[in-house]
Design a protein around this motif. Structure first.
Motif, PDB file in Angstrom:
ATOM      1  N   PRO A 134       0.394   8.799  -6.395  1.00 55.30           N
ATOM      2  CA  PRO A 134      -0.203   9.784  -5.626  1.00 55.30           C
ATOM      3  C   PRO A 134      -1.599  10.066  -5.380  1.00 55.30           C
ATOM      4  CG  PRO A 134       1.465  10.664  -6.567  1.00 55.30           C
ATOM      5  CD  PRO A 134       1.352   9.267  -7.399  1.00 55.30           C
ATOM      6  N   GLY A 135      -2.194   9.943  -4.284  1.00 59.47           N
ATOM      7  CA  GLY A 135      -3.520   9.900  -4.064  1.00 59.47           C
ATOM      8  C   GLY A 135      -4.287   8.594  -3.991  1.00 59.47           C
ATOM      9  N   PHE A 136      -3.649   7.457  -4.203  1.00 62.29           N
ATOM     10  CA  PHE A 136      -4.211   6.169  -4.280  1.00 62.29           C
ATOM     11  C   PHE A 136      -4.733   5.976  -2.960  1.00 62.29           C
ATOM     12  CE2 PHE A 136      -3.459   1.613  -3.199  1.00 62.29           C
ATOM     13  CZ  PHE A 136      -4.941   1.103  -3.844  1.00 62.29           C
ATOM     14  N   VAL A 137      -4.132   6.108  -1.668  1.00 61.37           N
ATOM     15  CA  VAL A 137      -4.455   5.734  -0.273  1.00 61.37           C
ATOM     16  C   VAL A 137      -5.815   6.416  -0.028  1.00 61.37           C
ATOM     17  CG1 VAL A 137      -4.109   5.979   1.965  1.00 61.37           C
ATOM     18  CG2 VAL A 137      -2.440   4.860   0.418  1.00 61.37           C
ATOM     19  N   HIS A 138      -5.897   7.778  -0.428  1.00 63.21           N
ATOM     20  CA  HIS A 138      -7.187   8.564  -0.325  1.00 63.21           C
ATOM     21  C   HIS A 138      -8.286   8.054  -0.954  1.00 63.21           C
ATOM     22  CE1 HIS A 138      -5.208  11.483   2.169  1.00 63.21           C
ATOM     23  NE2 HIS A 138      -4.182  11.671   0.856  1.00 63.21           N
ATOM     24  N   TYR A 139      -8.278   7.759  -2.219  1.00 59.12           N
ATOM     25  CA  TYR A 139      -9.050   6.812  -2.760  1.00 59.12           C
ATOM     26  C   TYR A 139      -9.440   5.428  -2.040  1.00 59.12           C
ATOM     27  CZ  TYR A 139     -11.199   4.028  -6.554  1.00 59.12           C
ATOM     28  OH  TYR A 139     -12.139   3.404  -7.164  1.00 59.12           O
ATOM     29  N   ARG A 140      -8.544   4.764  -2.006  1.00 65.06           N
ATOM     30  CA  ARG A 140      -8.774   3.379  -1.125  1.00 65.06           C
ATOM     31  C   ARG A 140      -9.634   3.507   0.046  1.00 65.06           C
ATOM     32  NH1 ARG A 140      -5.562   0.054   2.059  1.00 65.06           N
ATOM     33  NH2 ARG A 140      -6.057  -2.136   2.017  1.00 65.06           N
ATOM     34  N   TYR A 172      -8.659   3.162  -9.626  1.00 65.43           N
ATOM     35  CA  TYR A 172      -8.057   4.477  -9.342  1.00 65.43           C
ATOM     36  C   TYR A 172      -7.507   4.811 -10.586  1.00 65.43           C
ATOM     37  CZ  TYR A 172      -5.792   8.482  -7.614  1.00 65.43           C
ATOM     38  OH  TYR A 172      -5.461   9.745  -7.200  1.00 65.43           O
ATOM     39  N   VAL A 208       0.972  -1.148  -0.033  1.00 69.85           N
ATOM     40  CA  VAL A 208      -0.081  -0.076  -0.189  1.00 69.85           C
ATOM     41  C   VAL A 208       0.854   1.183   0.135  1.00 69.85           C
ATOM     42  CG1 VAL A 208      -1.848   1.346   1.270  1.00 69.85           C
ATOM     43  CG2 VAL A 208      -1.943  -1.027   1.109  1.00 69.85           C
ATOM     44  N   CYS A 262      -6.620  -0.199  -7.060  1.00 70.17           N
ATOM     45  CA  CYS A 262      -5.512   0.721  -7.858  1.00 70.17           C
ATOM     46  C   CYS A 262      -5.937   0.615  -9.152  1.00 70.17           C
ATOM     47  CB  CYS A 262      -4.168   0.299  -7.395  1.00 70.17           C
ATOM     48  SG  CYS A 262      -2.998   1.511  -8.083  1.00 70.17           S
ATOM     49  N   ASN A 268       0.919   3.903  -3.140  1.00 66.99           N
ATOM     50  CA  ASN A 268       0.927   5.308  -2.827  1.00 66.99           C
ATOM     51  C   ASN A 268       1.935   6.127  -3.338  1.00 66.99           C
ATOM     52  OD1 ASN A 268      -1.270   7.088  -1.863  1.00 66.99           O
ATOM     53  ND2 ASN A 268       0.044   7.755  -0.318  1.00 66.99           N
ATOM     54  N   GLU A 269       3.166   5.609  -2.815  1.00 67.75           N
ATOM     55  CA  GLU A 269       4.284   6.554  -3.519  1.00 67.75           C
ATOM     56  C   GLU A 269       4.246   6.663  -5.023  1.00 67.75           C
ATOM     57  OE1 GLU A 269       7.275   5.494   0.191  1.00 67.75           O
ATOM     58  OE2 GLU A 269       7.453   4.489  -1.454  1.00 67.75           O
TER      59      GLU A 269
END
Length: 108
Positions: free
Chosen positions: A15-21, A43, A7, A40, A11-12
């Motif tokens: 960018p923004g993937f964790v917020h979406y998840r 996303y 994860v 992902c 996200n690195e």
């Protein structure tokens, strides 16, 4: 690599993937590599992704695919399979087993 590390790396890379998840917009709230890669793939399909992000993502996938573990399987079946087509920008950036899997799913 464990799930938490995956994860963080995604996200690195994206960018923004964790917020979406973690949002209500994600349909994949499971705690497995398969759920993470499925989220992902959605996303990156739903957002504008820069060429540089595609390069970084391809590098990560080239590293993961072929490891023979659950994360490798998830990358193939829940990410590459979801995106594979002969006109996708990721195709030309993949190498080795990641490219082989892409071709398998895209029918090339």
């Amino acid at each position: 690599m464990n799930l938490d590390q995956l994860v963080v790396r995604l996200n690195e890379t994206v960018p923004g993937f964790v917020h979406y998840r973690e949002s209500d917009g994600s349909l994949f709230d499971g705690e497995s590599p398969h759920a993470v890669f499925a989220a992902c793939s959605h996303y990156v399909r739903e957002n504008v992704i820069s060429r540089e992000v595609w390069r970084s993502l391809a590098s990560l996938l080239n590293e993961i695919v072929g490891s023979g573990d659950d994360i490798d399987n998830a990358a193939c079946t829940c990410f590459l399979e979801n995106l594979a087509c002969d006109t996708h920008p990721l195709q030309e950036l993949l190498q080795g087993q990641a490219l082989e899997q892409w071709r398998k799913w895209s029918g090339l």
